[in-house]
Design a protein around this motif. Structure first.
Motif, PDB file in Angstrom:
ATOM      1  N   CYS A  52      -4.611  -1.876   0.095  1.00 40.86           N
ATOM      2  CA  CYS A  52      -3.575  -1.253  -0.673  1.00 40.86           C
ATOM      3  C   CYS A  52      -4.079  -0.190  -1.764  1.00 40.86           C
ATOM      4  N   ALA A  53      -4.302   1.103  -0.963  1.00 41.30           N
ATOM      5  CA  ALA A  53      -5.020   2.376  -2.256  1.00 41.30           C
ATOM      6  C   ALA A  53      -3.587   2.973  -2.636  1.00 41.30           C
ATOM      7  N   TYR A  54      -4.090   3.969  -3.035  1.00 38.29           N
ATOM      8  CA  TYR A  54      -3.239   5.233  -4.339  1.00 38.29           C
ATOM      9  C   TYR A  54      -3.515   5.935  -4.269  1.00 38.29           C
ATOM     10  N   THR A 111       6.483 -13.453  10.743  1.00 37.42           N
ATOM     11  CA  THR A 111       6.542 -12.378   9.226  1.00 37.42           C
ATOM     12  C   THR A 111       5.319 -12.841   7.761  1.00 37.42           C
ATOM     13  N   VAL A 112       4.934 -11.679   7.563  1.00 38.02           N
ATOM     14  CA  VAL A 112       4.129 -12.702   7.027  1.00 38.02           C
ATOM     15  C   VAL A 112       4.328 -10.888   5.688  1.00 38.02           C
ATOM     16  N   THR A 113       4.121 -11.812   4.273  1.00 38.27           N
ATOM     17  CA  THR A 113       4.172  -9.638   3.111  1.00 38.27           C
ATOM     18  C   THR A 113       2.521 -10.525   2.324  1.00 38.27           C
ATOM     19  N   LEU A 114       2.162  -8.912   2.138  1.00 38.32           N
ATOM     20  CA  LEU A 114       0.766  -8.972   2.028  1.00 38.32           C
ATOM     21  C   LEU A 114       1.487  -7.922   0.116  1.00 38.32           C
ATOM     22  N   SER A 115       0.738  -8.139  -0.851  1.00 37.97           N
ATOM     23  CA  SER A 115       1.368  -8.327  -2.530  1.00 37.97           C
ATOM     24  C   SER A 115       0.147  -6.874  -2.988  1.00 37.97           C
ATOM     25  N   PHE A 128       5.998  -2.755  11.233  1.00 33.79           N
ATOM     26  CA  PHE A 128       5.109  -2.677   9.980  1.00 33.79           C
ATOM     27  C   PHE A 128       6.086  -1.857   8.450  1.00 33.79           C
ATOM     28  N   SER A 129       6.283  -2.516   8.088  1.00 34.18           N
ATOM     29  CA  SER A 129       7.282  -1.945   6.807  1.00 34.18           C
ATOM     30  C   SER A 129       6.817  -2.605   5.666  1.00 34.18           C
ATOM     31  N   SER A 187       4.254  -4.116  -1.484  1.00 35.30           N
ATOM     32  CA  SER A 187       3.936  -5.160  -0.616  1.00 35.30           C
ATOM     33  C   SER A 187       4.424  -4.597   0.958  1.00 35.30           C
ATOM     34  N   LEU A 188       3.170  -4.677   1.969  1.00 33.17           N
ATOM     35  CA  LEU A 188       3.513  -4.324   2.972  1.00 33.17           C
ATOM     36  C   LEU A 188       4.012  -5.962   3.914  1.00 33.17           C
TER      37      LEU A 188
END
Lengths: 116, 115
Positions: A92-94, A18-22, A64-65, A76-77
């Motif tokens: 990441c986009a807004y 598992t990996v988390t992207l910030s 994906f969460s 974070s993803l």
């Protein structure tokens, strides 16, 4: 103006882990959307997951969460059971609500490497 | 549906030349966008359009022009190409109105090199 910051230029994870992207963002709006896009070497931009700011429940799409912390302006993803096909740039986009007529604001991206 | 299509996929220009990047969508979306992606960076908005006949500048419009004569087409014109315009260009579209979730659908991109 809105800004989006991805502080991890590159991340590496072993296959099946598992990996988390910030991602953090700055806005004065109270209602908006946040996105994670995947860009493989083909360059195609692929929507991974979307979160509406007015929803407290974190979005989930299969492996994906997201962890959406509105007060902290953090998004974070998490990718579970990483697969070789997950290797890509992740952005990441807004986007503002109401149609987003002025486009999306993107972060600089995180390059995700999957180690077999 | 073909979605969002872009032509050409690749192009090399000489400094001072002009060209038009084509973009079309068949989803009847009102909103269309042009972004550029420089190496190691995210996408930046060049121009956008909320419908036929209506266009507006984004974050980095200098050196570009757009037009929107139909709902389907949104061409991007580069006049007097400069090396700083070397980039990958993405066209995107989005539905509009109260049900919009800001999801944008992207074309495959055009890689442009100016030498």
């Amino acid at each position: 103006a809105q800004t989006v910051t991805q502080s991890q230029p590159e991340m590496s994870v072993q296959e099946a882990e598992t990996v988390t992207l910030s991602c953090t963002y700055d806005t004065s709006e109270s209602d908006y959307y946040l996105f994670w896009y995947k860009q493989p070497p083909s360059r195609q931009m692929i929507l991974v997951i979307r979160q509406e700011a007015y929803k407290q429940q974190n979005a989930t799409e299969n492996r994906f969460s997201v962890n959406f912390q509105k007060a902290a302006k953090s998004f974070s993803l998490k990718i579970s059971d990483s697969q070789l096909g997950d290797a890509a740039m992740y952005f990441c986009a807004y986007g503002r609500t109401g149609g987003g007529a002025d486009g999306l604001t993107f972060g600089k991206g995180t390059h995700l490497i999957i180690q077999p | 549906n073909a979605g969002v299509t872009q032509t050409p996929k690749f192009r090399i220009l000489k400094i001072g030349q002009s060209m038009t990047l084509q973009c079309a969508q068949d989803m009847n979306h009102n909103y269309m966008y042009w972004y550029r992606q420089d190496p190691g960076m995210g996408l930046k908005l060049i121009y956008y359009s909320v419908g036929a006949g209506i266009t507006d500048k984004g974050e980095v419009p200098n050196g570009y022009n757009v037009s929107r004569s139909t709902t389907e087409d949104f061409p991007l014109r580069l006049e007097l190409a400069a090396p700083s315009q070397t980039s990958v260009y993405f066209c995107a579209s989005e539905t509009s109105g109260g049900f919009s979730s800001n999801e944008q659908f992207f074309g495959p991109g055009t890689r442009l090199t100016v030498l």
